[in-house]
Design an enzyme around this catalytic site. Structure first.
Site: not given
Ligand code: LLP
Length: 435
Positions: A361, A293, A330, A248, A390
């Site tokens: 479209c 991310r 996104r 996150g 993503y």
């Molecule tokens: N760990 C778990 C259990 C998660 O559910 C997630 C993301 C992460 C790690 C990694 O999170 P990050 O570091 O990437 O923020 N599609 C959305 C993001 C969905 C994230 C889901 N879980 C977007 O494009 O912003």
């Protein structure tokens, strides 16, 4: 103009990434094209790993590969000493195909199928993060039948939800993921697991959100989870050895975003866990994190070719690109904001405000609502920054548009690591009706 990682603008106005001219990449491989700056991915990985190492903290940094899953990224993750988190049989398969060490794979998901659980057991992965009571039942049955041990973590919802600069604490976390920490469900899961013959409980996992820009929410979650670990220790003598605080960590998409350095997130996290562990009288667990991310986001850039152009008098200038929501959902899904430049004329004065539309479209198929660019003409190369997370992983074949190719660049080298989907690929799974 904000550049990332190894990006530079040359005197001829060309955007260069990893020592490779993007105009040449566009000509050689076609567009849309995802370009990954491998050196930046490595730098981000080291930022997390080294901070733990410097403080002598036992840790695992697991790349959350849902952000971008392809053999080549698992290879680089392995080279950098990362672990990975997978959330499906498909991601697991891809990681294994890439030769990723199975003992460093963690498996997540709120509805893992029996087949997926068997695949994880077959591969002897490092750890399964258990999400719910149904999964406990299935895993108990499978590991007993197979007489096979498996490390597990209990995923809990700590009642802390964070997004960007805000976070909220909720007594009752309304989430489809994990066991609630405060209503007794996490305790029930613990009782079901901690003395099992084949399931080896290591500790707890929580993930509090995405694109988070401050460290307080992580500290608060850590406090709640460590408190629970201490309770379990008091009641049963169980010593948790792992605390996984999820992913996150935020990145910069536009000027509105002010992310912290990986080191800052990690430092604050370590301090919080240390403090709570001391206070609650438990041994310091290994700290695991799962950045997605923040490892691949700004390492990715998408190259498009500008095509048609439409003026809505007194309202808007549109330019349309040769991709759109099929390679970047996104903006349509989250109103996500991106910055872009003309990668073939980056030194020209940005005189015109454009809306960048995709070619799919759907009226909502816009990549950027408002951006200042030089007067754009058909054939210009548009580069959208920070599309590494993503983007490709959420790509679709809407309108039967093939997914773009992905190229890795580093130190002047470039190699296609995911091929462009062809028309033949698009019909590969189709069968003609035979009546
Ligand atoms: N760990 C778990 C259990 C998660 O559910 C997630 C993301 C992460 C790690 C990694 O999170 P990050 O570091 O990437 O923020 N599609 C959305 C993001 C969905 C994230 C889901 N879980 C977007 O494009 O912003």
């Amino acid at each position: 103009m904000h550049l990332y990682g190894t990006q530079t603008i040359e005197a001829n106005g060309h955007l260069v990434i990893g020592g490779v001219d993007t105009v040449e990449l566009g000509e050689k491989y076609g567009t849309p094209l995802f370009v990954y700056d491998v050196a930046l991915f490595r730098k981000r990985a080291r930022g997390f790993i080294d901070t733990f190492a410097k403080q002598g903290i036992r840790a695992q940094v697991a790349y959350a590969s849902k952000a971008f899953s392809a053999k080549a990224i698992y290879q680089v993750a392995a080279q950098e000493g990362l672990s990975v988190d997978v959330v499906s049989g498909g991601e697991l398969y891809t990681a294994l195909q890439a030769g990723f060490p199975s003992e460093k794979i963690h498996f997540h998901g709120n509805n893992k199928s029996v087949q997926e659980l068997n695949e994880a057991l077959d591969a002897k992965i490092g750890c399964i993060v258990i999400d719910n009571f149904y999964e406990i039942e299935q895993l108990k049955r499978l590991t007993t039948e197979r007489q096979q041990k498996m490390n597990v973590l209990i995923r809990v919802t700590p009642g802390v939800e964070a997004h960007t600069h805000d976070f909220i604490t909720t007594g009752q976390a309304d989430s489809k993921f994990g066991f609630d920490l405060s209503n007794g469900q996490a305790d029930e899961a613990f009782r079901a697991l901690y003395e099992h013959e084949w399931l080896q409980l290591q500790g707890m996992h929580c993930h509090i959100g995405s694109q988070i820009f401050e460290t307080e929410a992580f500290s608060l979650a850590a406090k709640k989870v460590v408190d629970k670990m201490a309770n379990w220790k008091k009641e049963t003598g169980f010593e948790a050895t792992v605390l996984n605080l999820g992913g996150g960590f935020g990145i910069r998409y536009t000027d509105e975003d002010a992310p912290l350095e990986p080191a800052t997130y990690v430092d604050d996290m370590i301090q919080a866990v240390k403090k709570e562990a001391e206070q609650f009288g438990i041994a310091l667990p290994e700290i695991w994190i799962e950045p997605g991310r923040s490892l691949v986001g700004d390492a990715g850039t998408t190259l498009y070719t500008v095509g048609s152009h439409k003026t809505v008098p007194n309202v808007r200038e549109y330019i349309a690109i040769d991709g759109g929501m099929s390679d970047n959902i996104r903006p349509a899904l989250y109103e996500a904001k991106y910055e872009a430049i003309l990668a073939n004329r980056a030194n020209d004065l940005a005189t015109t405000t454009y809306t960048v539309a995709g070619k799919l479209c759907e009226s909502g198929d816009k990549i950027i609502e408002e951006i200042q660019l030089p007067q754009a003409v058909a054939g210009d190369l548009l580069a959208t920054f920070c599309t590494g997370a993503y983007g490709y992983s959420m790509a679709s074949n809407y309108n039967r548009i093939g997914r773009p190719a992905v190229v890795f660049v580093e130190n002047g080298k470039h190699q296609i690591v995911v091929k462009r989907e062809s028309y033949e690929d698009l019909v590969k799974l189709d069968d003609m009706l035979n009546w």
